[in-house]
Design a protein around this motif. Sequence first.
Motif, short mmCIF file in Angstrom:
data_model
loop_
_atom_site.label_atom_id
_atom_site.label_comp_id
_atom_site.label_asym_id
_atom_site.label_seq_id
_atom_site.Cartn_x
_atom_site.Cartn_y
_atom_site.Cartn_z
N PRO A 99 38.91 47.57 32.36
CA PRO A 99 38.59 46.15 32.24
C PRO A 99 39.89 45.36 32.13
CG PRO A 99 38.24 47.26 30.16
CD PRO A 99 38.57 48.34 31.15
N VAL A 100 39.81 44.06 32.40
CA VAL A 100 41.00 43.23 32.49
C VAL A 100 41.80 43.21 31.19
CG1 VAL A 100 41.81 40.86 32.87
CG2 VAL A 100 39.96 41.78 34.28
N ASP A 101 41.12 43.22 30.05
CA ASP A 101 41.84 43.07 28.79
C ASP A 101 42.53 44.36 28.32
OD1 ASP A 101 39.40 44.31 28.25
OD2 ASP A 101 39.16 43.34 26.31
N ALA A 102 42.43 45.44 29.11
CA ALA A 102 43.10 46.68 28.74
C ALA A 102 44.23 47.02 29.71
CB ALA A 102 42.10 47.84 28.69
N LEU A 103 44.60 46.06 30.57
CA LEU A 103 45.74 46.26 31.46
C LEU A 103 46.62 45.01 31.44
CD1 LEU A 103 44.87 44.38 34.08
CD2 LEU A 103 43.72 46.44 34.82
N ARG A 104 47.84 45.15 31.93
CA ARG A 104 48.71 43.99 32.11
C ARG A 104 48.43 43.38 33.47
NH1 ARG A 104 53.71 46.21 32.41
NH2 ARG A 104 54.69 44.17 32.54
N PHE A 105 48.48 42.06 33.53
CA PHE A 105 48.09 41.32 34.72
C PHE A 105 49.29 40.56 35.26
CE2 PHE A 105 46.16 37.85 37.11
CZ PHE A 105 45.06 38.46 37.71
#
Length: 298
Positions: A99-105
């Motif tokens: 999910p987005v909140d567990a990776l750097r963007f």
Amino acid sequence: MDPTTELPRKTRELHNHHMDSTIWNDFTFRDDDVFIATYAKSGTTWTQQIVGQIMHGPDPTLPVSDLSPWVDLRVPPRHIKLPELEAQTARRFLKTHLPVDALRFSAKAKYIFVGRDGRDVIWSMYNHHANANARWYEILNDTPGLVGPKIDPPNPDICSYFREWLDRDGFPFWAFWENVRSWWEIRHLPNVMMLHFAELKRDMGGKMREIADFLEVSVPADHWPEIENLCSFEWMKTNADHVTPLGGIIFEGGGATFINKGINGRWQDVLPAADSATYEARARAELGEECAAWLGQR
């Protein structure tokens, strides 16, 4: 991208028998990176083949599974994987199931999120899990660094398997709803493309051209027929050991087991209507009407 746009931030770590999100803390982005994001069994390998052939093809020998590794898979360990990612010289197209909140963007990278109805996901996931061989379990359960429980063989009844996945939100893999919801919430960002498995099935050629435009890749007109052939289910099934992770050695029957049916709706004559209705109600509650309708398209 507008510099005032608020970008997603990594706020947590996610660990399980497959994943170690901490690798993102040391990952070095390039401005032209491409990330293919999915929950799993949503058309990931198909999209990797499409992106690889658009950017680096047409080439029937393109080693897509080597060029497009799963960044957050916990094997091989980071001290091996990170240098391998750094050593790539061509434009990178990498895979994530976070999910987005567990990776750097990254503001400059491109992200393609591929969605698929959860019932289709599980019918594909069950084939994946039920045909996993001893090497698959050894890699996931016995490689040092495991956080959380090991993964066991699946319940032999696929409907029971589906119910447990729904009741326990993604068991025995990882949470489904938060994954889809997190990417849906950033669909407005100009470097995010939302793609659906059913859309690829309906109009692969058209969607491939949209992907090329999104990635800002100019494909010569005379290359498209070969690229489309190389991305067809028939070609990928015939050449499955070439396009699947580890050449399919972790599945009984090899890569042809991993590239299984490539169709939707196999659950319709098997899953009881009450279970299907429960899933649909849960989708609306977890995702909202608009996202649930998008995800449920067939």
